[in-house]
Design a protein around this motif. Structure first.
Motif, PDB file in Angstrom:
ATOM      1  N   ASN A  13       2.424 -11.234  48.660  1.00 46.01           N
ATOM      2  CA  ASN A  13       3.314 -11.273  47.788  1.00 46.01           C
ATOM      3  C   ASN A  13       4.943 -11.896  49.269  1.00 46.01           C
ATOM      4  OD1 ASN A  13       2.959 -10.497  45.706  1.00 46.01           O
ATOM      5  ND2 ASN A  13       2.830  -8.544  46.078  1.00 46.01           N
ATOM      6  N   TYR A  14       4.475 -11.696  50.679  1.00 48.47           N
ATOM      7  CA  TYR A  14       5.268 -11.878  51.181  1.00 48.47           C
ATOM      8  C   TYR A  14       5.981 -13.757  51.466  1.00 48.47           C
ATOM      9  CZ  TYR A  14       7.576 -12.764  55.913  1.00 48.47           C
ATOM     10  OH  TYR A  14       7.944 -13.495  56.928  1.00 48.47           O
ATOM     11  N   LEU A  15       4.028 -14.217  51.125  1.00 47.19           N
ATOM     12  CA  LEU A  15       4.467 -15.474  51.242  1.00 47.19           C
ATOM     13  C   LEU A  15       4.715 -16.495  49.985  1.00 47.19           C
ATOM     14  CD1 LEU A  15       0.603 -15.436  53.016  1.00 47.19           C
ATOM     15  CD2 LEU A  15       2.740 -15.785  54.298  1.00 47.19           C
ATOM     16  N   LEU A  16       3.804 -15.776  48.640  1.00 44.18           N
ATOM     17  CA  LEU A  16       4.168 -16.494  47.361  1.00 44.18           C
ATOM     18  C   LEU A  16       5.819 -16.522  47.596  1.00 44.18           C
ATOM     19  CD1 LEU A  16       1.393 -14.686  45.358  1.00 44.18           C
ATOM     20  CD2 LEU A  16       1.883 -17.372  45.792  1.00 44.18           C
ATOM     21  N   GLY A  17       6.775 -15.261  47.580  1.00 47.63           N
ATOM     22  CA  GLY A  17       8.141 -15.212  48.139  1.00 47.63           C
ATOM     23  C   GLY A  17       8.480 -16.775  48.725  1.00 47.63           C
ATOM     24  N   GLY A  18       8.233 -16.611  50.322  1.00 49.35           N
ATOM     25  CA  GLY A  18       8.563 -17.170  50.771  1.00 49.35           C
ATOM     26  C   GLY A  18       8.326 -18.555  50.601  1.00 49.35           C
ATOM     27  N   GLY A  19       7.135 -19.258  50.032  1.00 50.49           N
ATOM     28  CA  GLY A  19       7.015 -20.725  49.385  1.00 50.49           C
ATOM     29  C   GLY A  19       7.652 -20.504  48.953  1.00 50.49           C
ATOM     30  N   THR A 125      11.327 -11.252  60.614  1.00 46.57           N
ATOM     31  CA  THR A 125      10.842  -9.528  61.085  1.00 46.57           C
ATOM     32  C   THR A 125       9.990  -9.026  60.236  1.00 46.57           C
ATOM     33  OG1 THR A 125      12.625  -8.971  60.459  1.00 46.57           O
ATOM     34  CG2 THR A 125      12.357  -9.609  62.432  1.00 46.57           C
ATOM     35  N   VAL A 126       9.628  -9.407  59.242  1.00 50.71           N
ATOM     36  CA  VAL A 126       8.853  -8.526  58.322  1.00 50.71           C
ATOM     37  C   VAL A 126       7.538  -8.815  58.276  1.00 50.71           C
ATOM     38  CG1 VAL A 126       8.326  -8.124  56.067  1.00 50.71           C
ATOM     39  CG2 VAL A 126      11.144  -8.021  56.131  1.00 50.71           C
ATOM     40  N   LEU A 127       6.714 -10.146  59.179  1.00 51.10           N
ATOM     41  CA  LEU A 127       6.159 -10.736  59.257  1.00 51.10           C
ATOM     42  C   LEU A 127       4.983  -9.373  60.452  1.00 51.10           C
ATOM     43  CD1 LEU A 127       3.629 -12.519  57.731  1.00 51.10           C
ATOM     44  CD2 LEU A 127       3.597 -13.717  59.066  1.00 51.10           C
ATOM     45  N   PRO A 128       5.242  -9.782  61.352  1.00 51.06           N
ATOM     46  CA  PRO A 128       5.064  -8.598  61.924  1.00 51.06           C
ATOM     47  C   PRO A 128       5.092  -7.131  61.507  1.00 51.06           C
ATOM     48  CG  PRO A 128       7.021  -9.570  63.074  1.00 51.06           C
ATOM     49  CD  PRO A 128       6.631  -9.819  61.432  1.00 51.06           C
ATOM     50  N   LEU A 129       5.528  -6.226  60.481  1.00 48.23           N
ATOM     51  CA  LEU A 129       5.547  -5.386  60.156  1.00 48.23           C
ATOM     52  C   LEU A 129       4.419  -5.313  59.515  1.00 48.23           C
ATOM     53  CD1 LEU A 129       9.438  -4.706  59.993  1.00 48.23           C
ATOM     54  CD2 LEU A 129       7.964  -3.571  61.697  1.00 48.23           C
ATOM     55  N   ILE A 190       7.024  -2.164  53.203  1.00 45.26           N
ATOM     56  CA  ILE A 190       7.574  -2.324  54.539  1.00 45.26           C
ATOM     57  C   ILE A 190       7.516  -0.954  54.421  1.00 45.26           C
ATOM     58  CG2 ILE A 190       8.966  -3.309  56.390  1.00 45.26           C
ATOM     59  CD1 ILE A 190       9.902  -5.580  53.738  1.00 45.26           C
ATOM     60  N   LYS A 191       7.015  -1.260  55.958  1.00 44.50           N
ATOM     61  CA  LYS A 191       6.988   0.339  56.626  1.00 44.50           C
ATOM     62  C   LYS A 191       7.768   0.236  57.825  1.00 44.50           C
ATOM     63  CE  LYS A 191       2.334   2.137  55.635  1.00 44.50           C
ATOM     64  NZ  LYS A 191       1.009   2.412  56.644  1.00 44.50           N
ATOM     65  N   GLU A 192       9.231   0.092  58.028  1.00 44.08           N
ATOM     66  CA  GLU A 192      10.171   0.511  58.718  1.00 44.08           C
ATOM     67  C   GLU A 192      10.978   1.723  59.690  1.00 44.08           C
ATOM     68  OE1 GLU A 192      12.986  -2.650  57.465  1.00 44.08           O
ATOM     69  OE2 GLU A 192      12.573  -1.743  55.383  1.00 44.08           O
ATOM     70  N   LYS A 193      11.536   1.742  60.722  1.00 40.96           N
ATOM     71  CA  LYS A 193      11.839   2.797  61.229  1.00 40.96           C
ATOM     72  C   LYS A 193      12.402   2.482  60.803  1.00 40.96           C
ATOM     73  CE  LYS A 193       9.255   1.397  65.997  1.00 40.96           C
ATOM     74  NZ  LYS A 193      10.333   0.972  67.441  1.00 40.96           N
ATOM     75  N   GLN A 194      13.212   4.364  61.049  1.00 37.10           N
ATOM     76  CA  GLN A 194      14.385   4.894  60.308  1.00 37.10           C
ATOM     77  C   GLN A 194      16.137   3.876  60.969  1.00 37.10           C
ATOM     78  OE1 GLN A 194      15.742   9.110  60.650  1.00 37.10           O
ATOM     79  NE2 GLN A 194      16.950   8.940  59.507  1.00 37.10           N
TER      80      GLN A 194
END
Length: 411
Positions: A13-19, A125-129, A190-194
């Motif tokens: 989903n990340y790649l399709l949206g970005g592409g 920064t999303v891709l590494p997460l 996306i698993k983000e820190k608080q």
């Protein structure tokens, strides 16, 4: 090789949206230049439009990186996508009411790129997460393949739009692409820190300063930023503006030729991105410099031979070198920068890129009145090669010195 990564729903989903969003960006980027030249007939004004696309990063780029580290990434990305839609549709409306002006194009271009100052580092920064470390090289390669690969589709779409509806509907397509991007981002988990969002503006600038101090103390990151600035400075004008202006002098179908060249460039980039992870699971500064050297050879080639057919060949060579350098740069940032600083790292990288772009456009835009486009291409290509070779020589000499020191120390 990419099957496992592609099966991951979050990554897909990340790649399709970005592409899809990138395809719209490519088209609107060309449209801003095309309409600027159509409205004014001026090389200076066309260069000015290109500068308007880079200047916001000098003002807001670093702040965008801080926001990427502080704010909830998913919500921020969706909101920024939605805001851009009416801005682009306004250009289309004014065009049909015959009220569109060069100044309004400048304003919208400035606003779109200002939003990009916050969107781009957050998106990066999303891709590494959402990836594991062992997936990162392949995920980066697939990401860049899709982003660059849309330039293969863009000439077909752009030629069809130019012939059927005109360059103005490049903006319509881009607006729709932002809606698609927002949809796919909404489906990414996306698993983000608080996040802490009640920080003051003083802390924003303090945060920027803290990252600058950190980067200065890390030799590889510092060198990476320096070489990137220099390479992009010598490349920007001759690639974005010089090539288009040279084609304008050679052919009445310059816009179509420019789009096709971008498509061939994208095709070579795709092949390079597919092959690169087979040989390199980890990337280094040396690999970055090798890619930059190949990049410079391509520009030197199409400058020396300076004809339409050789533009195609030279841009294909650039299509080999540029992704090697680009993927190496992204990998190094992802690998060497802590997660809590990564937004600022990508925004700093972007600011340096756009600062280099702006300085390049201003200086080359002045020089083109006294130096020919061909000469500027040749000079720029040679300087990129020289910069890369010097960097490789210094880096290899340092590596040899460290090895000798280690051997003698333990004897």
């Amino acid at each position: 090789m990419f099957k496992t990564v592609w099966k991951n729903k979050n990554i897909r989903n990340y790649l399709l949206g970005g592409g899809i969003s990138r395809l719209g960006d490519v088209l609107s980027g060309m449209a801003f230049l095309f309409l600027a030249y159509d409205l004014t007939g001026s090389k200076v004004h066309t260069t000015g439009m290109a500068i308007a696309e880079t200047f916001p990063y000098l003002l807001f780029g670093l702040i965008g990186g801080v926001m990427a580290d502080w704010l909830p990434k998913k919500k921020l990305l969706i909101v920024l996508d939605i805001i851009r839609i009416p801005l682009l549709f306004s250009i289309v409306c004014l065009y049909y009411f015959d009220l569109l002006s060069y100044f309004y194009l400048l304003v919208v271009s400035f606003l779109i790129q200002t939003i990009g100052c916050f969107f781009n580092p957050t998106h990066r920064t999303v891709l590494p997460l959402i990836t594991k470390e062992e997936e990162r090289t392949e995920a980066n390669s697939l990401h860049d393949t899709l982003l660059r690969g849309v330039t293969v589709l863009s000439p077909f779409l752009s030629v069809w739009l130019l012939r059927s509806y005109g360059a103005i509907h490049f903006f319509t397509f881009d607006a729709l692409s932002y809606a698609v991007s927002a949809y796919y981002i909404s489906r990414v988990n996306i698993k983000e820190k608080q996040q802490v969002i009640n920080k003051s503006w003083k802390k924003v600038f303090r945060s920027i300063g803290e990252f600058a101090s950190w980067a200065k103390a890390h030799a590889t990151i510092r060198q990476l930023f320096l070489f990137t600035f220099m390479t992009v400075f010598f490349n920007t004008w001759v690639w974005e503006v010089g090539l288009l202006l040279a084609l304008t002098e050679m052919s009445s179908k310059s816009e179509e030729l420019y789009s096709i060249i971008q498509g061939i460039f994208g095709g070579v980039v795709i092949l390079t991105n597919i092959i690169l992870p087979i040989f390199f699971k980890k990337m280094t500064l040396l690999l970055y410099l090798v890619g930059a050297a190949i990049w410079g050879v391509g520009i030197t080639y199409y400058g020396l031979f300076y004809s339409i057919e050789h533009f195609f060949i030279g841009c294909a060579i650039v299509g080999i070198g540029l992704p090697i350098a680009g993927l190496s740069r992204i990998y190094l940032i992802q690998s060497l920068v802590p997660e809590e600083k990564m937004g600022r790292a990508f925004s700093t990288n972007s600011v340096l890129l756009y600062l280099s772009n702006t300085v390049s456009l201003v200086i080359y835009g002045s020089l083109v009145s006294i130096i020919s486009i061909q000469q500027l291409m040749i000079i720029s290509g040679i300087l990129i090669v020289l910069t890369s070779v010097i960097g490789l020589t210094v880096a290899m000499n340092k590596a040899k010195f460290r090895r000798r020191f280690t051997i003698h120390f333990f004897k």
